[in-house]
Enzyme design. Structure first.
Site, PDB file in Angstrom:
ATOM      1  N   ALA A 146       0.842  -1.201   0.000  1.00 41.90           N
ATOM      2  CA  ALA A 146       0.000   0.000   0.000  1.00 41.90           C
ATOM      3  C   ALA A 146       0.873   1.246   0.000  1.00 41.90           C
ATOM      4  O   ALA A 146       1.968   1.249   0.555  1.00 41.90           O
ATOM      5  CB  ALA A 146      -0.882  -0.004   1.232  1.00 41.90           C
ATOM      6  N   SER A 153      -2.487   1.977   4.010  1.00 42.20           N
ATOM      7  CA  SER A 153      -2.392   0.605   4.503  1.00 42.20           C
ATOM      8  C   SER A 153      -3.396   0.394   5.614  1.00 42.20           C
ATOM      9  O   SER A 153      -3.558   1.233   6.499  1.00 42.20           O
ATOM     10  CB  SER A 153      -0.992   0.339   5.061  1.00 42.20           C
ATOM     11  OG  SER A 153      -0.996  -0.901   5.752  1.00 42.20           O
ATOM     12  N   ASP A 155      -1.598  -9.555  10.684  1.00 41.24           N
ATOM     13  CA  ASP A 155      -1.253 -10.733   9.900  1.00 41.24           C
ATOM     14  C   ASP A 155      -0.915 -11.863  10.863  1.00 41.24           C
ATOM     15  O   ASP A 155      -0.123 -11.671  11.795  1.00 41.24           O
ATOM     16  CB  ASP A 155      -0.021 -10.450   9.023  1.00 41.24           C
ATOM     17  CG  ASP A 155      -0.257  -9.315   8.040  1.00 41.24           C
ATOM     18  OD1 ASP A 155      -1.397  -9.158   7.571  1.00 41.24           O
ATOM     19  OD2 ASP A 155       0.722  -8.589   7.747  1.00 41.24           O
ATOM     20  N   GLU A 166      -5.388 -12.981   0.658  1.00 42.18           N
ATOM     21  CA  GLU A 166      -4.482 -13.001   1.812  1.00 42.18           C
ATOM     22  C   GLU A 166      -5.188 -13.673   2.990  1.00 42.18           C
ATOM     23  O   GLU A 166      -5.772 -12.994   3.838  1.00 42.18           O
ATOM     24  CB  GLU A 166      -4.065 -11.571   2.207  1.00 42.18           C
ATOM     25  CG  GLU A 166      -3.200 -10.871   1.170  1.00 42.18           C
ATOM     26  CD  GLU A 166      -2.535  -9.597   1.716  1.00 42.18           C
ATOM     27  OE1 GLU A 166      -2.715  -9.274   2.912  1.00 42.18           O
ATOM     28  OE2 GLU A 166      -1.830  -8.935   0.933  1.00 42.18           O
TER      29      GLU A 166
HETATM   30 ZN   LIG Z   1      -1.569  -7.544   6.356  1.00 44.29          ZN
END
Ligand SMILES: [Zn+2]
Length: 274
Positions: free
Chosen positions: A177, A182, A191, A240
């Site tokens: 990003a 982001s 994550d 993702e």
């Molecule tokens: Zn991420």
């Protein structure tokens, strides 16, 4: 003989009459058909007119409204609700310049590193929800490991610029990003990975028990898998399975049940093919 003649004449009249009747009724039928066709055509025309009207009147207005909330990659919109847990930030919607969350804390979950780095943080409400998610996953025998949570605008700038130097802007824009855009800057995204993944962030995470568990249960703790499979044109990112985003339990449940992206839920889809 007379009778026979009369019969013949009568028959002829009858036949002629019958014929005429037939002709008349055929004509009537034809008229009916014509009328029906006309009605149908009229209806079709009216329908077309109804369809055409908004198409002629609305585009400018709609486009303007759309640009106000959606933006483009080159001309992103600045979000007006950066503090909301429902904020939509993506490649065309950015945080106000220099914005940072005010309630960052460190969730008490296993990270793959020991240092107290910025990326260990999340906003308070999201951190508490993450702790709940981890506790439940551990109960089910999962071994999730946290990799990266909050990321400041300046850190994102550094990452983005390093990527541009290494692989050029076009390639970088596919995976990274631009600063201010982001979702990690929200303090609501993180994550996750696992030992089985050797701590990597890769699509194969979905084939592991941890990845499957996350896909099935994240919503119950207020998280959504933010970049689902097959939605790249809408989210701007490839699948993702490791990136989850806190939106609160009610919204997460709705989005999970609808099977949509955050953009689709809020009707903010733009063309983000990259
Ligand atoms: Zn991420």
């Amino acid at each position: 003989m007379k009778r026979l003649m009369l019969f013949a004449v009568l028959s002829a009249v009858l036949v002629a009459a019958g014929c005429q009747d037939q002709q008349t009724s055929q004509k009537e039928n034809t008229n009916e058909l014509t009328e029906k066709k006309t009605e149908y055509q009229q209806a079709a025309e009216e329908e077309t007119a109804v369809e055409e009207e908004p198409a002629e009147v609305k585009p400018d207005q709609h486009q303007k409204e759309a640009n106000d909330v959606i933006g483009t990659i080159e001309e992103p919109v600045t979000v007006d609700n950066p503090d909301s847990i429902e904020v939509v930030v993506n490649k065309t919607r950015q945080f106000p310049d220099g914005w940072a969350p005010k309630d960052l804390v460190e969730p008490d979950v296993p990270f793959y590193f020991n240092e107290h780095l910025e990326k260990r943080k999340m906003r308070k409400e999201a951190a508490a929800a993450l702790e709940e998610l981890f506790a439940a996953s551990q109960k089910d025998g999962m071994e999730l490991v946290a990799a990266s949570g909050y990321r400041s605008e300046s850190r994102q700038k550094q990452i983005y610029e390093d990527n541009v130097s290494a692989q050029g802007q076009e390639e970088t824009d596919k995976v990274s990003a631009r600063p201010g855009r982001s979702e990690h800057q929200s303090g609501l995204a993180i994550d996750l990975t696992s030992a089985e993944m050797a701590l990597a962030l890769e699509e194969t995470f979905i084939n592991t028990d941890e990845g499957k568990w996350l896909a099935d249960h994240a919503y119950a703790y207020g998280f959504i898998v933010r970049y689902p499979k097959g939605k790249t044109d809408i989210t701007g990112y490839s699948y993702e399975p490791w990136h989850i985003r806190y939106v609160g339990k009610d919204l997460a449940k709705q989005i999970h049940e609808e099977g949509v992206t955050l953009e689709e839920h809020f009707q903010m889809e733009s063309d983000l093919k990259s």
